[in-house]
Design a protein around this motif. Structure first.
Motif, PDB file in Angstrom:
ATOM      1  N   THR A   1       0.775  -1.020  -0.202  1.00  0.00           N
ATOM      2  CA  THR A   1      -0.154  -0.214  -0.051  1.00  0.00           C
ATOM      3  C   THR A   1       0.842   1.277   0.011  1.00  0.00           C
ATOM      4  O   THR A   1       1.903   1.479   0.689  1.00  0.00           O
ATOM      5  CB  THR A   1      -0.804   0.015   1.334  1.00  0.00           C
ATOM      6  N   ASP A   2       0.573   2.265  -0.757  1.00  0.00           N
ATOM      7  CA  ASP A   2       1.409   3.546  -0.942  1.00  0.00           C
ATOM      8  C   ASP A   2       0.285   4.597  -1.526  1.00  0.00           C
ATOM      9  O   ASP A   2      -0.212   4.444  -2.574  1.00  0.00           O
ATOM     10  CB  ASP A   2       2.497   3.201  -1.880  1.00  0.00           C
ATOM     11  N   LYS A   3       0.215   5.512  -0.833  1.00  0.00           N
ATOM     12  CA  LYS A   3      -0.469   6.823  -1.092  1.00  0.00           C
ATOM     13  C   LYS A   3      -2.129   6.356  -1.625  1.00  0.00           C
ATOM     14  O   LYS A   3      -2.557   6.787  -2.441  1.00  0.00           O
ATOM     15  CB  LYS A   3       0.077   7.647  -2.249  1.00  0.00           C
ATOM     16  N   GLY A   4      -2.499   5.342  -0.626  1.00  0.00           N
ATOM     17  CA  GLY A   4      -3.975   5.167  -0.685  1.00  0.00           C
ATOM     18  C   GLY A   4      -4.375   4.012  -1.841  1.00  0.00           C
ATOM     19  O   GLY A   4      -5.393   3.612  -2.096  1.00  0.00           O
ATOM     20  N   ILE A   5      -3.387   3.515  -2.417  1.00  0.00           N
ATOM     21  CA  ILE A   5      -3.201   2.521  -3.435  1.00  0.00           C
ATOM     22  C   ILE A   5      -2.806   1.199  -2.763  1.00  0.00           C
ATOM     23  O   ILE A   5      -1.676   1.482  -2.385  1.00  0.00           O
ATOM     24  CB  ILE A   5      -2.535   2.796  -4.908  1.00  0.00           C
ATOM     25  N   THR A   6      -3.611   0.143  -3.052  1.00  0.00           N
ATOM     26  CA  THR A   6      -2.906  -1.085  -2.897  1.00  0.00           C
ATOM     27  C   THR A   6      -2.839  -1.972  -3.844  1.00  0.00           C
ATOM     28  O   THR A   6      -3.731  -2.206  -4.744  1.00  0.00           O
ATOM     29  CB  THR A   6      -3.884  -1.811  -1.757  1.00  0.00           C
ATOM     30  N   ALA A   7      -1.858  -2.797  -3.898  1.00  0.00           N
ATOM     31  CA  ALA A   7      -1.771  -3.565  -5.209  1.00  0.00           C
ATOM     32  C   ALA A   7      -1.628  -5.100  -4.534  1.00  0.00           C
ATOM     33  O   ALA A   7      -1.018  -5.402  -3.333  1.00  0.00           O
ATOM     34  CB  ALA A   7      -0.245  -3.461  -5.928  1.00  0.00           C
ATOM     35  N   VAL A   8      -2.327  -6.145  -5.048  1.00  0.00           N
ATOM     36  CA  VAL A   8      -2.488  -7.501  -4.811  1.00  0.00           C
ATOM     37  C   VAL A   8      -1.980  -8.399  -5.626  1.00  0.00           C
ATOM     38  O   VAL A   8      -2.310  -8.245  -6.924  1.00  0.00           O
ATOM     39  CB  VAL A   8      -3.733  -7.719  -4.074  1.00  0.00           C
TER      40      VAL A   8
END
Length: 102
Positions: A1-8
């Motif tokens: 998660t970074d700056k409100g973006i989450t990668a899965v």
């Protein structure tokens, strides 16, 4: 998660991914053989692939993709250049010949 973006990431190894891995490994071996045999980058080839049922099945299923990647005009056993490879643990014999000029 970074700056409100989450990668899965889905790291599940599916059969489709395994098959694509075998296909890419076959392409890599064929390209190596093209280079070792002195073929020009633009030369078209005839290709032979033999080995386990798994390898033959992958070569058949992905024939169109393999042929496009390696400039293959068709399949023919017993080419000019023949080499045995280990393709992801599967004994595989690949043959490559220069295709007749079109």
């Amino acid at each position: 998660t970074d700056k409100g973006i989450t990668a899965v990431l889905d790291c599940e190894m599916t059969e489709e991914l395994k098959e694509e891995g075998y296909m890419r490994e076959l392409v890599s071996k064929i390209q190596t053989m093209r280079k070792e045999s002195g073929l020009e980058v633009t030369d078209h080839i005839l290709l032979g692939v033999s080995g386990s049922e798994l390898v033959r099945g992958i070569a058949e299923k992905y024939a169109k993709e393999i042929m496009g990647d390696v400039l293959c005009d068709g399949f023919a056993e017993g080419g000019e250049f023949v080499k045995e490879w280990d393709v992801n643990g599967e004994k595989t014999v690949i043959s490559v010949s220069r295709a007749p000029k079109r």
